[in-house]
Design a protein around this motif. Structure first.
Motif, mmCIF file in Angstrom:
data_model
loop_
_atom_site.group_PDB
_atom_site.id
_atom_site.type_symbol
_atom_site.label_atom_id
_atom_site.label_comp_id
_atom_site.label_asym_id
_atom_site.label_seq_id
_atom_site.Cartn_x
_atom_site.Cartn_y
_atom_site.Cartn_z
ATOM 1 N N GLU A 26 0.828 -1.211 0.000
ATOM 2 C CA GLU A 26 0.000 0.000 0.000
ATOM 3 C C GLU A 26 0.858 1.255 0.000
ATOM 4 O O GLU A 26 0.607 2.206 -0.751
ATOM 5 C CB GLU A 26 -0.912 -0.023 1.236
ATOM 6 N N MET A 27 1.885 1.258 0.819
ATOM 7 C CA MET A 27 2.764 2.432 0.916
ATOM 8 C C MET A 27 3.513 2.662 -0.387
ATOM 9 O O MET A 27 3.680 3.802 -0.836
ATOM 10 C CB MET A 27 3.745 2.236 2.077
ATOM 11 N N LEU A 28 3.988 1.571 -1.013
ATOM 12 C CA LEU A 28 4.716 1.708 -2.268
ATOM 13 C C LEU A 28 3.804 2.242 -3.366
ATOM 14 O O LEU A 28 4.188 3.147 -4.128
ATOM 15 C CB LEU A 28 5.314 0.365 -2.671
ATOM 16 N N LEU A 29 2.585 1.731 -3.456
ATOM 17 C CA LEU A 29 1.655 2.196 -4.474
ATOM 18 C C LEU A 29 1.237 3.641 -4.227
ATOM 19 O O LEU A 29 1.016 4.406 -5.180
ATOM 20 C CB LEU A 29 0.436 1.281 -4.545
ATOM 21 N N ASP A 30 1.143 4.041 -2.970
ATOM 22 C CA ASP A 30 0.878 5.453 -2.651
ATOM 23 C C ASP A 30 1.986 6.339 -3.205
ATOM 24 O O ASP A 30 1.730 7.403 -3.783
ATOM 25 C CB ASP A 30 0.798 5.649 -1.131
ATOM 26 N N GLU A 31 3.231 5.907 -3.007
ATOM 27 C CA GLU A 31 4.377 6.689 -3.483
ATOM 28 C C GLU A 31 4.385 6.775 -5.002
ATOM 29 O O GLU A 31 4.598 7.843 -5.581
ATOM 30 C CB GLU A 31 5.676 6.061 -2.975
ATOM 31 N N VAL A 32 4.146 5.652 -5.665
ATOM 32 C CA VAL A 32 4.126 5.634 -7.130
ATOM 33 C C VAL A 32 3.035 6.561 -7.665
ATOM 34 O O VAL A 32 3.249 7.316 -8.629
ATOM 35 C CB VAL A 32 3.905 4.191 -7.637
#
Length: 301
Positions: free
Chosen positions: A166-172
């Motif tokens: 979730e955090m990685l997709l938020d950043e992307v």
């Protein structure tokens, strides 16, 4: 059905790049929660770009799985490098996969390939489960020298906690433009079933045969007959030498049975259907150096 707020939709292409066997396909299968991209412990398994679509909140993220960045050798290798370069030029964001125990020279090679410096990129420090905290901090310090180049550097592991999916997709999503979605929200990839079946059979060749075979082989899907909940698939494994053909078939056809069983299981898992797989082996001498035949196999230069 809830009304879609088109004004707040984001959509964009994200090229996932790195050296061969950096874990690009593993990452994308993890993020999508489906086995779509070919995974192998052997390097240079991915040969063509593949779009994997992940919906995240108001964003449609089209990840582009690319061949590993490596030196040009055969004509096929040249095609693979060009595929990676094209993906870099056609995307809104780059994610560079940097295994924690890798030399930073791979990142320097990536920076040289980035012709459009205006496209932002993220460094994903991967496989951190294979290193202690001291090693991770040392590697982060190495990348600090290039802090002006990237937007963020993120330690990440698909096997260990820390930065979540979730955090990685938020950043992307931060770097994607406001744009209506390009595809239906339930679409997983722009590749068709024929292409995915081909890649799953190729993965079986990589996993179940000795090291020298996979890199001089490819797969052609000759025919697919759909019969309700059954797909009858006829495919040919293409090799360069008669000796390779004999090795793939094996004594008493044991080797090709092993490849076929593994491929069929992967195809059934993907499709949710029963698969009858008829595998053949054909010899095309020098196919990986022949532009015309490479294009027949779908490698369009």
């Amino acid at each position: 059905m809830d009304k879609i707020d088109i004004e707040n939709q984001k959509c964009g292409f994200v090229a996932v790049v790195g050296r061969p066997n950096a874990g690009k396909s593993t990452l994308l299968n993890f993020l999508s929660e489906y086995k779509l991209a070919m995974v192998s412990k052997k390097a240079q398994a991915t040969r063509k770009r593949m779009n994997i679509i992940i919906m995240h909140k108001s964003s449609q993220i089209i990840f582009v799985d690319t061949p590993g960045i490596h030196k040009k050798e055969k004509l096929l290798n040249q095609f693979m490098l060009e595929e990676a370069i094209k993906a870099l030029g056609d995307s809104d964001l780059h994610i560079f996969l940097a295994p924690v125990n890798d030399s930073i020279e791979h990142y320097k090679d990536f920076l040289k390939l980035r012709k459009n410096k205006k496209i932002p990129h993220i460094v994903l420090l991967t496989k951190v489960d294979r290193a202690d905290n001291k090693r991770v901090l040392e590697k982060l310090n190495e990348y600090n020298a290039f802090a002006d180049e990237y937007e963020a550097i993120i330690p990440f592991s698909v096997k260990r906690g820390g930065v979540t999916k979730e955090m990685l997709l938020d950043e992307v999503s931060k770097y994607l433009p406001l744009h209506p979605w390009l595809y239906e929200s339930d679409l997983l990839t722009t590749d068709n079933v024929r292409d995915i079946y081909k890649e799953l059979i190729r993965e079986a060749v990589f996993e179940k045969l000795s090291d020298e075979i996979p890199y001089e082989s490819d797969v052609v899907i000759d025919k697919i007959d759909e019969k309700g909940n059954l797909d009858v698939v006829t495919a040919s494994i293409v090799v360069e030498k008669d000796t390779q053909k004999r090795m793939i078939i094996g004594k008493g056809a044991q080797s090709i049975k092993r490849v076929g069983k593994y491929a069929r299981e992967q195809m059934e898992e993907f499709s949710g259907k029963k698969i009858y797989l008829d595998l053949n082996v054909i010899v095309r001498k020098g196919w990986s150096k022949n532009r015309d035949f490479l294009e027949e196999l779908g490698y369009i230069f």
